[in-house]
Design a protein around this motif. Structure first.
Motif, PDB file in Angstrom:
ATOM      1  N   VAL A 140       2.896  21.811  12.874  1.00  0.00           N
ATOM      2  CA  VAL A 140       3.521  20.155  12.421  1.00  0.00           C
ATOM      3  C   VAL A 140       4.057  19.080  13.191  1.00  0.00           C
ATOM      4  O   VAL A 140       4.031  19.373  14.651  1.00  0.00           O
ATOM      5  N   GLU A 141       3.423  17.851  12.782  1.00  0.00           N
ATOM      6  CA  GLU A 141       4.521  16.529  13.406  1.00  0.00           C
ATOM      7  C   GLU A 141       5.378  15.725  13.030  1.00  0.00           C
ATOM      8  O   GLU A 141       5.034  16.841  11.743  1.00  0.00           O
ATOM      9  N   PHE A 142       5.963  15.497  13.435  1.00  0.00           N
ATOM     10  CA  PHE A 142       7.605  14.689  12.301  1.00  0.00           C
ATOM     11  C   PHE A 142       6.403  12.972  13.203  1.00  0.00           C
ATOM     12  O   PHE A 142       6.399  12.772  13.890  1.00  0.00           O
ATOM     13  N   LYS A 143       7.197  12.095  12.043  1.00  0.00           N
ATOM     14  CA  LYS A 143       6.665  11.228  12.196  1.00  0.00           C
ATOM     15  C   LYS A 143       7.675   9.880  11.556  1.00  0.00           C
ATOM     16  O   LYS A 143       8.424  10.191  10.721  1.00  0.00           O
ATOM     17  N   ILE A 144       8.361   8.743  12.170  1.00  0.00           N
ATOM     18  CA  ILE A 144       9.022   7.314  11.965  1.00  0.00           C
ATOM     19  C   ILE A 144       8.528   6.719  12.293  1.00  0.00           C
ATOM     20  O   ILE A 144       8.116   6.297  13.513  1.00  0.00           O
ATOM     21  N   ALA A 145       8.010   5.613  11.393  1.00  0.00           N
ATOM     22  CA  ALA A 145       7.400   4.509  10.826  1.00  0.00           C
ATOM     23  C   ALA A 145       8.426   3.220  10.648  1.00  0.00           C
ATOM     24  O   ALA A 145       8.832   3.193  10.068  1.00  0.00           O
ATOM     25  N   ALA A 146       7.906   2.249  11.292  1.00  0.00           N
ATOM     26  CA  ALA A 146       8.804   1.051  10.917  1.00  0.00           C
ATOM     27  C   ALA A 146       8.188  -0.603  11.477  1.00  0.00           C
ATOM     28  O   ALA A 146       7.245  -0.003  12.119  1.00  0.00           O
ATOM     29  N   SER A 147       8.346  -1.140  10.242  1.00  0.00           N
ATOM     30  CA  SER A 147       7.221  -2.581  10.222  1.00  0.00           C
ATOM     31  C   SER A 147       7.760  -3.729   9.985  1.00  0.00           C
ATOM     32  O   SER A 147       8.965  -3.722   8.882  1.00  0.00           O
ATOM     33  N   ILE A 148       7.636  -4.901  10.202  1.00  0.00           N
ATOM     34  CA  ILE A 148       7.773  -6.151   9.652  1.00  0.00           C
ATOM     35  C   ILE A 148       6.969  -7.256   9.598  1.00  0.00           C
ATOM     36  O   ILE A 148       5.759  -6.623   9.946  1.00  0.00           O
ATOM     37  N   THR A 149       6.672  -8.128   8.159  1.00  0.00           N
ATOM     38  CA  THR A 149       5.992  -9.562   8.561  1.00  0.00           C
ATOM     39  C   THR A 149       7.238 -10.512   8.677  1.00  0.00           C
ATOM     40  O   THR A 149       7.240 -11.055   8.465  1.00  0.00           O
ATOM     41  N   PRO A 150       7.280 -10.851  10.136  1.00  0.00           N
ATOM     42  CA  PRO A 150       7.830 -12.377  10.393  1.00  0.00           C
ATOM     43  C   PRO A 150       6.993 -12.898  10.300  1.00  0.00           C
ATOM     44  O   PRO A 150       8.318 -14.491  10.155  1.00  0.00           O
ATOM     45  N   VAL A 151       6.261 -13.413  10.187  1.00  0.00           N
ATOM     46  CA  VAL A 151       5.509 -14.398   9.579  1.00  0.00           C
ATOM     47  C   VAL A 151       4.193 -14.710   8.534  1.00  0.00           C
ATOM     48  O   VAL A 151       3.839 -12.971   7.904  1.00  0.00           O
ATOM     49  N   THR A 152       4.370 -14.824   7.869  1.00  0.00           N
ATOM     50  CA  THR A 152       3.354 -15.017   6.389  1.00  0.00           C
ATOM     51  C   THR A 152       1.608 -14.413   7.263  1.00  0.00           C
ATOM     52  O   THR A 152       0.953 -14.926   8.299  1.00  0.00           O
ATOM     53  N   ASN A 153       1.664 -13.179   6.601  1.00  0.00           N
ATOM     54  CA  ASN A 153       0.249 -12.310   6.668  1.00  0.00           C
ATOM     55  C   ASN A 153      -0.055 -11.708   7.719  1.00  0.00           C
ATOM     56  O   ASN A 153      -0.585 -11.204   8.241  1.00  0.00           O
ATOM     57  N   LEU A 154       1.361 -11.424   9.143  1.00  0.00           N
ATOM     58  CA  LEU A 154       1.180 -10.958  10.110  1.00  0.00           C
ATOM     59  C   LEU A 154       2.223  -9.957   9.425  1.00  0.00           C
ATOM     60  O   LEU A 154       3.105 -10.231   9.177  1.00  0.00           O
ATOM     61  N   THR A 155       1.442  -8.474   9.936  1.00  0.00           N
ATOM     62  CA  THR A 155       2.568  -7.135   9.673  1.00  0.00           C
ATOM     63  C   THR A 155       2.518  -6.499  11.141  1.00  0.00           C
ATOM     64  O   THR A 155       1.032  -6.691  11.884  1.00  0.00           O
ATOM     65  N   THR A 156       3.674  -6.401  11.700  1.00  0.00           N
ATOM     66  CA  THR A 156       3.647  -5.478  12.799  1.00  0.00           C
ATOM     67  C   THR A 156       4.637  -4.649  13.133  1.00  0.00           C
ATOM     68  O   THR A 156       5.433  -3.893  12.285  1.00  0.00           O
ATOM     69  N   GLY A 157       4.218  -3.359  13.813  1.00  0.00           N
ATOM     70  CA  GLY A 157       5.186  -2.261  13.375  1.00  0.00           C
ATOM     71  C   GLY A 157       5.115  -1.398  14.706  1.00  0.00           C
ATOM     72  O   GLY A 157       4.211  -1.401  15.744  1.00  0.00           O
ATOM     73  N   VAL A 158       6.105  -0.235  15.152  1.00  0.00           N
ATOM     74  CA  VAL A 158       5.771   0.576  15.448  1.00  0.00           C
ATOM     75  C   VAL A 158       5.983   1.670  15.253  1.00  0.00           C
ATOM     76  O   VAL A 158       6.589   1.865  13.967  1.00  0.00           O
ATOM     77  N   THR A 159       5.298   3.448  15.932  1.00  0.00           N
ATOM     78  CA  THR A 159       5.433   4.900  15.295  1.00  0.00           C
ATOM     79  C   THR A 159       6.204   5.598  16.427  1.00  0.00           C
ATOM     80  O   THR A 159       5.141   5.266  17.373  1.00  0.00           O
ATOM     81  N   ALA A 160       6.511   6.612  16.074  1.00  0.00           N
ATOM     82  CA  ALA A 160       6.614   7.767  16.487  1.00  0.00           C
ATOM     83  C   ALA A 160       6.617   8.541  16.068  1.00  0.00           C
ATOM     84  O   ALA A 160       7.264   9.299  15.069  1.00  0.00           O
ATOM     85  N   TYR A 161       5.543   9.831  16.634  1.00  0.00           N
ATOM     86  CA  TYR A 161       5.028  10.729  16.094  1.00  0.00           C
ATOM     87  C   TYR A 161       5.660  12.545  17.646  1.00  0.00           C
ATOM     88  O   TYR A 161       6.185  11.933  18.904  1.00  0.00           O
ATOM     89  N   PHE A 162       6.564  13.487  16.562  1.00  0.00           N
ATOM     90  CA  PHE A 162       6.855  14.359  17.629  1.00  0.00           C
ATOM     91  C   PHE A 162       6.372  15.722  17.283  1.00  0.00           C
ATOM     92  O   PHE A 162       6.397  16.368  16.052  1.00  0.00           O
ATOM     93  N   THR A 163       5.639  16.671  18.216  1.00  0.00           N
ATOM     94  CA  THR A 163       4.909  17.482  17.844  1.00  0.00           C
ATOM     95  C   THR A 163       5.897  18.392  18.243  1.00  0.00           C
ATOM     96  O   THR A 163       5.746  18.288  19.975  1.00  0.00           O
ATOM     97  N   PRO A 164       6.619  19.849  18.084  1.00  0.00           N
ATOM     98  CA  PRO A 164       7.288  20.625  19.070  1.00  0.00           C
ATOM     99  C   PRO A 164       6.567  21.802  19.214  1.00  0.00           C
ATOM    100  O   PRO A 164       6.789  22.250  20.477  1.00  0.00           O
ATOM    101  N   ASP A 165       5.271  22.553  18.905  1.00  0.00           N
ATOM    102  CA  ASP A 165       4.757  22.619  19.267  1.00  0.00           C
ATOM    103  C   ASP A 165       2.883  22.864  18.613  1.00  0.00           C
ATOM    104  O   ASP A 165       2.965  22.581  17.514  1.00  0.00           O
ATOM    105  N   GLN A 166       1.629  22.976  19.303  1.00  0.00           N
ATOM    106  CA  GLN A 166       0.719  22.797  19.776  1.00  0.00           C
ATOM    107  C   GLN A 166      -0.408  23.984  19.637  1.00  0.00           C
ATOM    108  O   GLN A 166      -1.446  24.191  19.695  1.00  0.00           O
ATOM    109  N   GLY A 167       0.810  25.443  20.007  1.00  0.00           N
ATOM    110  CA  GLY A 167      -0.145  26.891  20.003  1.00  0.00           C
ATOM    111  C   GLY A 167      -0.758  26.786  21.282  1.00  0.00           C
ATOM    112  O   GLY A 167       0.047  26.443  22.316  1.00  0.00           O
ATOM    113  N   PHE A 168      -2.241  26.902  21.317  1.00  0.00           N
ATOM    114  CA  PHE A 168      -2.759  27.392  22.163  1.00  0.00           C
ATOM    115  C   PHE A 168      -3.361  25.631  22.630  1.00  0.00           C
ATOM    116  O   PHE A 168      -3.328  25.691  24.470  1.00  0.00           O
ATOM    117  N   ASN A 169      -3.207  25.004  21.486  1.00  0.00           N
ATOM    118  CA  ASN A 169      -3.774  23.287  22.837  1.00  0.00           C
ATOM    119  C   ASN A 169      -2.348  22.528  23.789  1.00  0.00           C
ATOM    120  O   ASN A 169      -2.723  22.831  24.513  1.00  0.00           O
TER     121      ASN A 169
END
Length: 270
Positions: A140-169
């Motif tokens: 399982v993984e958790f995600k939080i992302a945010a994006s904005i359009t500061p000018v016409t036609n341009l979209t920028t954003g940031v995303t964070a993912y947190f994985t508590p445990d990937q088992g054997f990986n």
């Protein structure tokens, strides 16, 4: 116990964040139109299944269907997604993922708060060919992302993912991404969009061993991509360059993490 506490803590943070964002968006929801159910389907083929800079299909083509169900208004939308792909051994022959979350809009910021569940129904871990611990690789993984359009036609954003445990990986893993996309003028019915992503993932090795696709020895690495997407009606093509900072000392098979061009084409329905 540590992983359980981390999982519950992350779940609590995600739930509180989703409630807060949803409550803020509800203030404008009354004038945002009637709540509606919706769905969309994408059928995609790609020259390589790349996940955070790593080839997950041994540099071979992949078929990747996707379906999304939504409910809400433009300022507050709940979603449930299903995505699949063929994938290389030992996790193969296929992967099926499920995503659920909410996309509220607060002022100029569009949010995406979700939970992702990665599954590998017929993986080969534990077989004679790939001996290993009794763990199917699902996580399982958790995600939080945010994006904005500061000018016409341009979209920028940031995303964070947190994985508590990937088992054997790997154990706990944090991943951060920055992205940008710019829509160019339409050219002969094609809508061109140039975009790119820079990501950084940091994980703690699991004592049970490492069965990751690329057999990465590095716990932390950087990946990035840049490319051009062309859309005409319901059809699209994507030409993209991928690379990482992994070297021969970081991975047993650097062919899975080195620079490559990936071509993707598909159709969006209905």
């Amino acid at each position: 116990m540590k992983n359980i506490k981390s999982f519950l803590g992350a779940a609590g943070v995600a739930a509180i964040a989703a409630l807060g964002m949803s409550s803020a968006a509800l203030a404008d929801d009354a004038g945002d139109g009637e709540r509606k159910f919706g769905y969309s389907i994408s059928i995609t083929g790609t020259s390589d299944y790349i996940f955070r800079g790593i080839s997950f299909n041994n540099q071979d083509p992949a078929f990747q269907p996707f379906i999304e169900f939504t409910y809400g208004t433009p300022s507050l939308t709940w979603y449930l997604d299903f995505w699949g792909s063929n994938i290389a051994e030992p996790f193969g022959p296929f992967e099926v993922d499920m995503y659920a979350g909410v996309r509220p809009v607060t002022g100029p910021v569009s949010w995406d708060l979700g939970v992702l569940y990665y599954t590998y129904p017929e993986n080969q871990i534990g077989s004679a060919k790939f001996p290993g611990p009794d763990n199917n690789g699902d996580y399982v993984e958790f995600k939080i992302a945010a994006s904005i359009t500061p000018v016409t036609n341009l979209t920028t954003g940031v995303t964070a993912y947190f994985t508590p445990d990937q088992g054997f990986n790997y154990g706990e893993t944090w991943t951060f991404e920055g992205n940008a996309a710019y829509t160019l003028p339409t050219f002969h019915n094609f809508v061109p969009v140039i975009s790119g992503v820079v990501g950084y993932t940091a994980g703690s090795r699991n004592e049970a061993g490492n069965f990751s696709i690329c057999a990465c020895e590095a716990q932390n690495y950087v990946y990035w991509n840049a490319g051009l997407k062309l859309t005409v009606d319901k059809y699209f093509m994507d030409f993209r360059y991928w690379d990482t900072n992994l070297t021969s000392s970081d991975a047993i098979d650097t062919n899975l993490s080195d620079a490559r061009f990936v071509f993707t084409a598909g159709v969006n329905l209905p």
